[in-house]
Design a protein around this motif. Structure first.
Motif: not given
Length: 227
Positions: A136, A138, A140-141, A146, A182
């Protein structure tokens, strides 16, 4: 220190030859079409396919090895076989440099060519299970891993027009980097597909998943099934 010959099947030179052979049998790299590059993190070298070689017959000794030069965005050959380096190499190096890609794959599948005759500037698809294999953009914090697209998300792959030579596509590719930050792939009209990933395994998964989705979209169009 780089090496061309290795008994390790995961060595970049062996991986490129193995994957190229697989892609030949998928009819994605027929004749001398298609190309690939893999960065070796242990030696900081990039292994690149040569031009004009049948991919199912390619050997590690046929590959170019590049290392980072002194100037910005410069790569110097440290191993040069008696063959011409792939004309895709400037595109590959741009992916390694700007997208931090560890592997870049270029294929000439029929699906990748046909889809560019059905879509204009972008290929978009959603509500397909295979989309879940795609990134995506983004992260994951908590885990730093990913995050992939979900079933209902939209996968967008930009389409650029072909040029007489692959190296002429560099400007269009760099424009894609800016406009589609992205994206992990680009389609070239009447030509094929470029895919990049953070590992060679991820790049392979992306390439296979995208080609599957392209094939679905073509068949849906033939059957007049709405996307």
């Amino acid at each position: 220190m780089y090496s061309i010959q290795s008994h390790d099947p995961r060595h970049p030179a062996n991986l490129i030859c193995s994957l190229s052979n697989q892609f030949f049998h998928k009819e994605w790299c027929l004749g001398t079409g298609g190309a690939m590059s893999i960065e070796d993190e242990t030696s900081n070298c990039i292994y690149v396919t040569p031009s004009g070689v049948q991919k199912e017959l390619m050997k590690p000794k046929d590959l170019y090895v590049l290392t980072k030069g002194k100037e910005k965005n410069q790569y110097d050959p440290v191993y040069t076989p008696p063959l011409k380096i792939s004309d895709c190499s400037p595109l590959f190096l741009a992916c390694h440099e700007h997208k931090q890609a560890k592997a870049v794959i270029h294929t000439h599948s029929q699906n990748a060519v046909l889809i560019t005759l059905l879509y204009d500037k972008e290929f978009n698809i959603s509500n397909m299970e295979q989309i879940k294999a795609m990134p995506s953009g983004a992260v994951d914090s908590t885990t730093g891993k990913q995050i992939n697209l979900s079933f209902h998300d939209n996968l967008c792959i930009p389409i650029i027009d072909n040029k007489p030579h692959e190296h002429d596509l560099l400007e269009s590719l760099e424009k894609v980097f800016n406009e589609y930050p992205n994206a992990c792939a680009v389609l070239v009209r009447r030509h094929g597909l470029f895919v990049w990933g953070p590992t060679v395994d991820k790049a392979k998964i992306y390439n296979e998943s995208i080609d599957y989705l392209l094939g679905l979209a073509i068949k849906m169009d033939q059957l007049n099934i709405p996307m």
